[in-house]
Write a protein that holds these residues in place. Structure first.
Motif, short mmCIF file in Angstrom:
data_model
loop_
_atom_site.label_atom_id
_atom_site.label_comp_id
_atom_site.label_asym_id
_atom_site.label_seq_id
_atom_site.Cartn_x
_atom_site.Cartn_y
_atom_site.Cartn_z
N GLU A 97 0.81 -1.22 0.00
CA GLU A 97 0.00 0.00 0.00
C GLU A 97 0.84 1.27 0.00
OE1 GLU A 97 -3.04 0.42 -0.46
OE2 GLU A 97 -3.97 -1.53 -0.13
N LEU A 98 2.04 1.19 0.55
CA LEU A 98 2.88 2.39 0.63
C LEU A 98 3.70 2.61 -0.63
CD1 LEU A 98 4.19 2.15 4.31
CD2 LEU A 98 2.31 3.55 3.42
N ASP A 99 4.08 1.53 -1.27
CA ASP A 99 5.06 1.63 -2.35
C ASP A 99 4.61 0.97 -3.65
OD1 ASP A 99 7.60 1.12 0.13
OD2 ASP A 99 6.94 3.02 -0.76
N TYR A 100 3.32 0.89 -3.90
CA TYR A 100 2.89 0.16 -5.10
C TYR A 100 3.29 0.84 -6.39
CZ TYR A 100 -1.17 3.36 -5.00
OH TYR A 100 -1.98 4.46 -4.97
N THR A 101 3.71 2.09 -6.33
CA THR A 101 4.18 2.74 -7.55
C THR A 101 5.61 2.35 -7.89
OG1 THR A 101 4.97 4.70 -6.38
CG2 THR A 101 2.68 4.73 -7.16
N ILE A 102 6.26 1.63 -7.00
CA ILE A 102 7.64 1.21 -7.22
C ILE A 102 7.64 -0.16 -7.88
CG2 ILE A 102 9.82 0.63 -6.10
CD1 ILE A 102 9.05 2.60 -3.89
N PRO A 103 8.29 -0.30 -9.01
CA PRO A 103 8.21 -1.56 -9.78
C PRO A 103 8.62 -2.80 -8.99
CG PRO A 103 9.10 0.17 -11.15
CD PRO A 103 9.01 0.74 -9.77
N ASN A 104 9.64 -2.71 -8.15
CA ASN A 104 10.11 -3.95 -7.52
C ASN A 104 9.21 -4.44 -6.40
OD1 ASN A 104 10.81 -2.35 -5.36
ND2 ASN A 104 13.01 -2.47 -5.68
N THR A 105 8.10 -3.76 -6.16
CA THR A 105 7.12 -4.30 -5.20
C THR A 105 6.11 -5.22 -5.88
OG1 THR A 105 5.56 -2.44 -5.42
CG2 THR A 105 7.34 -2.22 -3.79
N TRP A 106 6.24 -5.36 -7.21
CA TRP A 106 5.36 -6.24 -7.98
C TRP A 106 6.10 -7.53 -8.30
CZ3 TRP A 106 0.26 -5.01 -8.94
CH2 TRP A 106 -0.11 -3.73 -8.50
#
Length: 125
Positions: A103-112
């Motif tokens: 929820e905090l960093d979903y815009t960061i690719p490596n969280t996917w």
């Protein structure tokens, strides 16, 4: 899990384009799905996400009201409808998946977790 994005192409400014991504090898309805985009020399940029039941969507800061994300859990497919395209939308577009959204960093690719190969979108002026 395999993700296959398609639907890119060459369009003119002001045109619309629909990208789709088909997921195989996993249980599609368990995944939060997203689209990112990337141009040469730049970091991959978050475009949009949709949760497992289509009850929540989120968009990147640059997205105005011309983009819509949707999914069909019966067809293992997530789509990105883009309207009023501009040359600044030219990029390789990637779909991504995760079972647990950061929820905090979903815009960061490596969280996917899972990624497909990109589909190229070129918008001419």
């Amino acid at each position: 899990v395999q993700l296959q994005a398609f639907g890119g192409g060459l369009v003119k400014a002001g045109d619309s384009l629909r990208l789709s991504c088909v997921v195989s090898g996993g249980i599609f309805r368990r995944y939060v799905m997203a689209w990112f985009r990337q141009t040469p020399g730049k970091e991959r940029e978050f475009v949009a996400l949709i949760d497992q039941l289509s009850s929540r969507t989120a968009f990147g800061d640059f997205v105005k009201d011309g983009f819509t994300i949707s999914r069909d859990n019966t067809k293992n497919t997530v789509s990105l409808q883009m309207t009023r395209l501009t040359p600044e939308d030219t990029a390789d577009y990637y779909c991504a998946a995760t079972m647990s959204l950061n929820e905090l960093d979903y815009t960061i690719p490596n969280t996917w977790t899972y990624w497909g190969k990109g589909t190229q979108v070129t918008v001419s002026s």
